[in-house]
Scaffold this active site. Structure first.
Site, PDB file in Angstrom:
ATOM      1  N   GLY A  71       0.823  -1.210   0.000  1.00 11.32           N
ATOM      2  CA  GLY A  71       0.000   0.000   0.000  1.00 11.32           C
ATOM      3  C   GLY A  71       0.857   1.260   0.000  1.00 11.32           C
ATOM      4  CG  ASN A 150      -4.717   3.729   9.746  1.00 14.64           C
ATOM      5  OD1 ASN A 150      -5.056   4.746   9.156  1.00 14.64           O
ATOM      6  ND2 ASN A 150      -3.661   3.691  10.520  1.00 14.64           N
ATOM      7  CD  GLN A 178      -6.664  -0.518   7.586  1.00 16.18           C
ATOM      8  OE1 GLN A 178      -7.460  -1.423   7.788  1.00 16.18           O
ATOM      9  NE2 GLN A 178      -5.393  -0.626   7.924  1.00 16.18           N
ATOM     10  CB  SER A 199      -2.135  -3.000   1.137  1.00 20.77           C
ATOM     11  OG  SER A 199      -1.145  -3.813   1.708  1.00 20.77           O
ATOM     12  N   GLY A 200      -2.511  -6.100  -0.282  1.00 17.85           N
ATOM     13  CA  GLY A 200      -2.966  -7.480  -0.141  1.00 17.85           C
ATOM     14  C   GLY A 200      -3.124  -7.958   1.294  1.00 17.85           C
ATOM     15  CG  HIS A 201      -0.419  -6.694   4.637  1.00 22.84           C
ATOM     16  ND1 HIS A 201      -0.473  -6.350   5.965  1.00 22.84           N
ATOM     17  CD2 HIS A 201       0.013  -5.595   3.985  1.00 22.84           C
ATOM     18  CE1 HIS A 201      -0.063  -5.108   6.106  1.00 22.84           C
ATOM     19  NE2 HIS A 201       0.229  -4.621   4.924  1.00 22.84           N
ATOM     20  CB  THR A 237      11.279  -9.863 -12.084  1.00 21.46           C
ATOM     21  OG1 THR A 237      12.330  -9.621 -13.022  1.00 21.46           O
ATOM     22  CG2 THR A 237      10.660 -11.236 -12.327  1.00 21.46           C
ATOM     23  CB  CYS A 325       2.307   1.639  10.439  1.00 23.12           C
ATOM     24  SG  CYS A 325       1.180   0.663   9.473  1.00 23.12           S
TER      25      CYS A 325
HETATM   26  N1  PLP Z   1      -2.666   3.173   4.186  1.00 25.23           N
HETATM   27  C1  PLP Z   1      -3.369   2.776   5.247  1.00 25.23           C
HETATM   28  C2  PLP Z   1      -4.673   3.455   5.547  1.00 25.23           C
HETATM   29  C3  PLP Z   1      -2.909   1.753   6.080  1.00 25.23           C
HETATM   30  O1  PLP Z   1      -3.609   1.372   7.136  1.00 25.23           O
HETATM   31  C4  PLP Z   1      -1.667   1.142   5.757  1.00 25.23           C
HETATM   32  C5  PLP Z   1      -1.110   0.096   6.655  1.00 25.23           C
HETATM   33  O2  PLP Z   1      -1.449   0.014   7.818  1.00 25.23           O
HETATM   34  C6  PLP Z   1      -0.972   1.570   4.609  1.00 25.23           C
HETATM   35  C7  PLP Z   1      -1.500   2.592   3.857  1.00 25.23           C
HETATM   36  C8  PLP Z   1       0.314   0.959   4.211  1.00 25.23           C
HETATM   37  O3  PLP Z   1       0.113  -0.310   3.630  1.00 25.23           O
HETATM   38  P1  PLP Z   1       1.316  -1.341   3.504  1.00 25.23           P
HETATM   39  O4  PLP Z   1       1.546  -1.888   4.864  1.00 25.23           O
HETATM   40  O5  PLP Z   1       0.847  -2.380   2.551  1.00 25.23           O
HETATM   41  O6  PLP Z   1       2.482  -0.587   2.983  1.00 25.23           O
END
Ligand code: PLP
Length: 385
Positions: A71, A150, A178, A199-201, A237, A325
């Site tokens: 993300g 988030n 989110q 974002s995948g995770h 790649t 984060c």
């Molecule tokens: N944007 C938001 C709102 C998020 O909550 C997060 C991760 O917590 C990100 C961006 C960043 O995503 P990534 O962890 O895939 O870099």
């Protein structure tokens, strides 16, 4: 007691279906999608299928999807593409509650001559669209607003904000990291969104893979230069297992979303009700009406959020004291602070974020453990509660 994972806004488990789909791409079908023999073109064809699946989740065209590593990369790419494409415009608007992936990208640009406006939010974490109109100028290059927060789960009025942007001839990007997997998103109904990050995770896909939607016709400049992958829009790649996993996560999400929302909101609402009934002097942070179905952010008066977090951790319960984060930084969350919440109340907050894999039994266990820990911590406090 095993682990109870209530921190799904930090990351999610990779769904079994996703892992099963990915595994052969490490060991058996490891060809480079750029190679022209069958072993390579088969990988390219799987990447193409995954692109269609991600596009399907968003109701976009597959050519509008660029695979990235996360993300944060999608967010950086969106902003830097605008900067490269329109160098004469030097003003960027974000909200005061954006994720660091957007904040720190625009603060970097601020050091390099850009003017940044941060749209204020109220105590519910919501901004006023009239305020947005007022701060747009002829210099404004791009407006970047997250779809859902988030930390609090507050959902922004993205349709209205994107329409305002386009009425003023300004690009519009949304960080939907989110929002994806927690609410339906149909980009054919949101025609004023130019770019969107995911974002995948965050929705049961793997870590290390993300995507940026760029609407057809939008001027785009790559962030990474090198080979011609992703139609010259993102060199490197391809992460084939990750891309295939993201595609599967998108397909699963599309299939399960309605049920997930129903199930998860019942779990979250039960947790909220239980806490309200059993623990006094709490405050729910963020909007109650415009909120993701899985998120609950609560302040517990007189409690140190870090201590609460650590004691729950000792019982195998995973929650967050803010955005994972930047947890561990020690300073109160910029999101809660921007909502006008004082530092003590912000420091006493815990975020619970649930997923389709949580159960009502876990909700009951967390309520009981939380009640015990909060009462214990308050008893130890020199203050009256
Ligand atoms: N944007 C938001 C709102 C998020 O909550 C997060 C991760 O917590 C990100 C961006 C960043 O995503 P990534 O962890 O895939 O870099």
């Amino acid at each position: 007691m095993g682990t109870i994972y209530f921190d799904n806004n930090a990351t999610t488990c990779t769904a079994k279906e996703v892992v099963d789909k990915m595994l052969p791409f490490f060991s058996d079908f490891y060809g480079n999608p750029s190679s022209t023999y069958n072993f390579g073109t088969q990988a390219a064809s799987e990447v193409d299928k995954a692109r269609s699946r991600v596009a399907g989740l968003l109701n976009s065209e597959k050519e509008e999807i660029i695979f990235t590593s996360c993300g944060s990369e999608s967010d950086n790419t969106a902003i830097m593409s605008a900067v490269t494409g329109f160098p004469e415009k030097k003003h960027i608007i974000i909200s005061s509650v954006e994720h660091p992936a957007i904040r720190n990208t625009v603060f970097f640009l601020e050091k390099n001559g850009y003017r940044i406006s941060q749209l204020k939010v109220n105590e519910k974490g919501m901004f006023d669209t009239d305020e947005l109109k007022k701060i747009i100028t002829k210099e404004t290059l791009i407006i970047s607003l997250m779809w859902a927060n988030n930390e609090t789960g507050t959902i922004f009025p993205i349709k209205k904000a994107s329409e305002i942007a386009h009425k003023h001839g300004v690009l519009f990007h949304t960080d939907a990291v989110q929002a994806i997997g927690k609410m339906p998103i149909d980009l054919k109904l949101f025609k004023d969104i130019d770019m969107l990050s995911l974002s995948g995770h965050k929705f049961h896909g793997p870590k290390g893979i993300g995507a940026l939607f760029v609407r057809e016709g939008i001027k785009f400049s790559a962030l990474l230069h090198g080979g011609g992958q992703e139609n010259n829009r993102r060199a490197g790649t391809e992460n084939v297992p990750g891309i295939v996993g993201l595609g599967m996560a998108a397909q699963l999400t599309l299939k399960e979303l309605k049920n997930d929302i129903k199930k998860i909101s019942v779990l979250r609402d039960t947790l909220e009700k239980n806490i309200k009934e059993n623990i006094q002097r709490i405050k729910i942070n963020g909007s109650i009406t415009n909120r993701l179905p899985n998120t609950l952010n609560i302040s517990f008066k007189g409690i140190d959020g870090e201590a609460l977090h650590d004691m729950l951790n000792a019982k195998g319960i995973c929650v967050s004291t803010g955005s994972a984060c930047h947890s561990g930084e020690g300073s109160p969350s910029h999101v809660l602070t921007a909502m006008g919440i004082d530092s003590k109340t912000a420091g006493s907050s815990i975020r619970f974020s649930l997923s389709r894999y949580n159960t009502i039994k876990e909700v009951e266990t967390v309520t009981a453990q939380l009640q015990e820990v909060v009462l214990g911590l308050r008893k130890m406090s020199p203050f009256e509660f």
